[in-house]
Write an enzyme that holds these catalytic residues in place. Sequence first.
Site, PDB file in Angstrom:
ATOM      1  N   CYS A 759      37.329  29.332  39.595  1.00 22.53           N
ATOM      2  CA  CYS A 759      37.877  28.304  40.495  1.00 22.53           C
ATOM      3  C   CYS A 759      37.431  28.538  41.928  1.00 22.53           C
ATOM      4  O   CYS A 759      37.290  27.589  42.708  1.00 22.53           O
ATOM      5  CB  CYS A 759      39.411  28.323  40.436  1.00 22.53           C
ATOM      6  SG  CYS A 759      40.089  27.799  38.861  1.00 22.53           S
ATOM      7  N   PHE A 760      37.246  29.831  42.267  1.00 20.13           N
ATOM      8  CA  PHE A 760      36.914  30.176  43.650  1.00 20.13           C
ATOM      9  C   PHE A 760      35.526  30.796  43.764  1.00 20.13           C
ATOM     10  O   PHE A 760      35.172  31.323  44.817  1.00 20.13           O
ATOM     11  CB  PHE A 760      37.970  31.139  44.201  1.00 20.13           C
ATOM     12  CG  PHE A 760      39.361  30.594  44.148  1.00 20.13           C
ATOM     13  CD1 PHE A 760      39.796  29.657  45.070  1.00 20.13           C
ATOM     14  CD2 PHE A 760      40.236  31.002  43.143  1.00 20.13           C
ATOM     15  CE1 PHE A 760      41.082  29.158  45.011  1.00 20.13           C
ATOM     16  CE2 PHE A 760      41.517  30.497  43.077  1.00 20.13           C
ATOM     17  CZ  PHE A 760      41.954  29.557  44.008  1.00 20.13           C
TER      18      PHE A 760
END
Length: 791
Positions: A759-760
């Site tokens: 996600c990051f």
Amino acid sequence: MSSSGDPTQLDGQALLELQNASAAKIQRYWKALQLRRLEARESFCRTLSTLVQNVDWNCFGPDSDFLRQLLFFFNAKRGEDVDMLCKICDILLLYVRSDGDLVTLFAGGVDSSRVKSVVAFCSNGFISNYILEIASCADVLPTDILANHPGQACLLANVLETATWILSEPDFAPESRAEIIGLCTSLLDGFPKITSPIDRTYVDGTIPIDNDANYYLDVDLQRHILTLFQHLVNAAVSGILSIDFSDSAGLSSTELQFVGSISFFLHGMLHSSITDGIMTELVHTTEIVPALWNFIKSCHTNDKWQFFSKYCSQLLPDAPGWLLPLSIFCPMYSHILQFMDIVELKKSERYVSLEDLPSLVFILKEALWELLLTIPLQSSSLQTTCSPLDNKKMLTQVLKSSVMTGLCELLIQLEKWNNMDQFVPPIGFCSTKAISDEFASQALIVGTHEAEIIRLAPFLVPFDTRLEIFQIQIVFFNEHGMKEAGVDAGGIFREFMNIITQSAFSLESRLFKETADHLLYPNPESKLAHADHLQYFHFLGVLLGKAMYEGITVCLPFTIFFLRKLKQKETFFNDLFSLDPELYRTLVNLKPKNSDDLSYIYFIAPDGKELFPGGARMHVTAHNVTTYMHLVANYQLNCQNRVQTAQFVRGFQQLIPKEWTDMFNEHEFQLLISGSLSLNVEDLQLNTNYSGEYHMDHVVIVMFWNVLRKFSGRDQERFLMFVTGSARGPIRGFGTLNPKFGIKSYGDDPSRLPLASTCFNQLHLPPYQTEEQMHAKLIQALSSKSGFDLM
């Protein structure tokens, strides 16, 4: 009267008497001449009447006064004179059809000096004045003697033959050559629209009869005219090739005048309906293309275009000098490239050498850029009845539009060849004038020159600028049709898209097949695997469009020919190389073979199907082998998977409009789909954030970058997939990755496996002690797909 005898010293009365006496003498001579012409006409009519009833070939011999009388009294404005000329032509036509030799008939033997003297006489103005007089009285030309032998066609054939004689003789001055070529151009420009008998033939072989039909030519007459065109071009090319292009002083004014007249003639010929099919003959049987290229290169090198413009009197004075030559060169060289194979391009020095191709690209792109910036975006139509100046404006405007189209098509072809076998860096097709910060913003505004450049000639603009425009154009629409800001796709969604595309496009699905180079294309036999295969292809097209719309790169390497179809571009013979290189090379090797070597080949496809009805019974010969090659390529590229491709394209274009993909060539398009083919470790390192205990000089971080550089290409792809959810890096570099790639310290136990937060775009890296340990743990994590974390 003055004793000096000087007429200028005569008094008024004496001067008046002298003038009256001179006028009376001229009038007597004129009346006598008219009487002699009348007598000659009457005598000629009597002889002609006898000749029509009782053909006597002696009337045309070298000692005959018959034709001399005709030339003496002939008047194109008199209908009866034209009728007599037509009857003579009929007689000569009968003579030719009975295997007569016109040269021997007029020359009286094998010595053609008399014919040459007639040609010389014609070049000194007679033919010019005579034909211009005919042209000014077109209503008296016979149109009903032979419907498929229109008078203007016969007249044009005669003038072409005369012009060829003149250009072949070194004794004639360049001015005379330019004059006769200009005359040919005038006749060609005024020629009515011609309909080929083949085009007007019904299935049963009959030719329709209609009241408003265009002219149509007798097949033999049309072939004869095309042959004369070919001979004339050969003679003209000899004149051009005799020019010393290596002279640093450049071309002389007479040479420029001659080339100018030839250029106008060739332009008219290529755009005349009477010359259908002449392009192939000219580019392969004459040296017109290399002659034009040498002229273009010389004018460019010696800065002669401004002088050449003076000899293009039909155009506006400020028209670019290169406009006319490029209007001929571009379609001819494009025609050559369309039918040339890769081997021929590498070996051919006949047209444009490989060493000259970079110069050619530079000249073409600079000319195109100038046209794109000077042609009005909204062209106002001119009135049908125009002044001479308006006619020049209209011709210049039409020529500019034609050249702009020709330049675009030729540069696109050259860029395609360059992608197959590079002869100039890709940036060499870009104009330096398109490299500016404000170009992209102006290109997004409809109606600007920048927007037209992107639409018509995107290759002039650097890839990064076009990519920026593409990404700006991608917007979301809500249920009310209103624009909304785009949402960045996170790592989870990127990974989901990659997993589903890998599964849907896999060979196990039997929807796509793979070439020997592991490139994908639709399976022609997909219906055997899935009854609803067309719906699947439509869905896959939508899926790929969604990935591109979201800016997600997916590892789907497609064949070049399929990418062209996805862009709705035509495919040609050379595109077969991307599908089946072995079949391509086999077909190319058929070209130099003779008919005996081809006798075992029939017009059937590799899968055994006929290329056309009855093809299984027709042998391939040396005369039709090129047709066979292109039919096979067409079958393999266009026929086998037509319906599958159509459904895929329809689904894809639901999200990605054609005008967006038109900005990119096939290789750039593949880059949009799959991203960078290899991991740029240096770029990733420059765009990495560190957190926890780590910083760029930390010993663990130094080890990490050393290990990543030593990874194989496949392991680098797996690493990217592990940390970002995509196996390929961003198209514009890792500086555009959002959020940026990060490395965070992870505990103090070096026995643990690394984790990733897709996600990051973040890697959680334990403090490994050695590079060997780090390499082993990373490979273990990539292989087991463990360590996925939703932090």
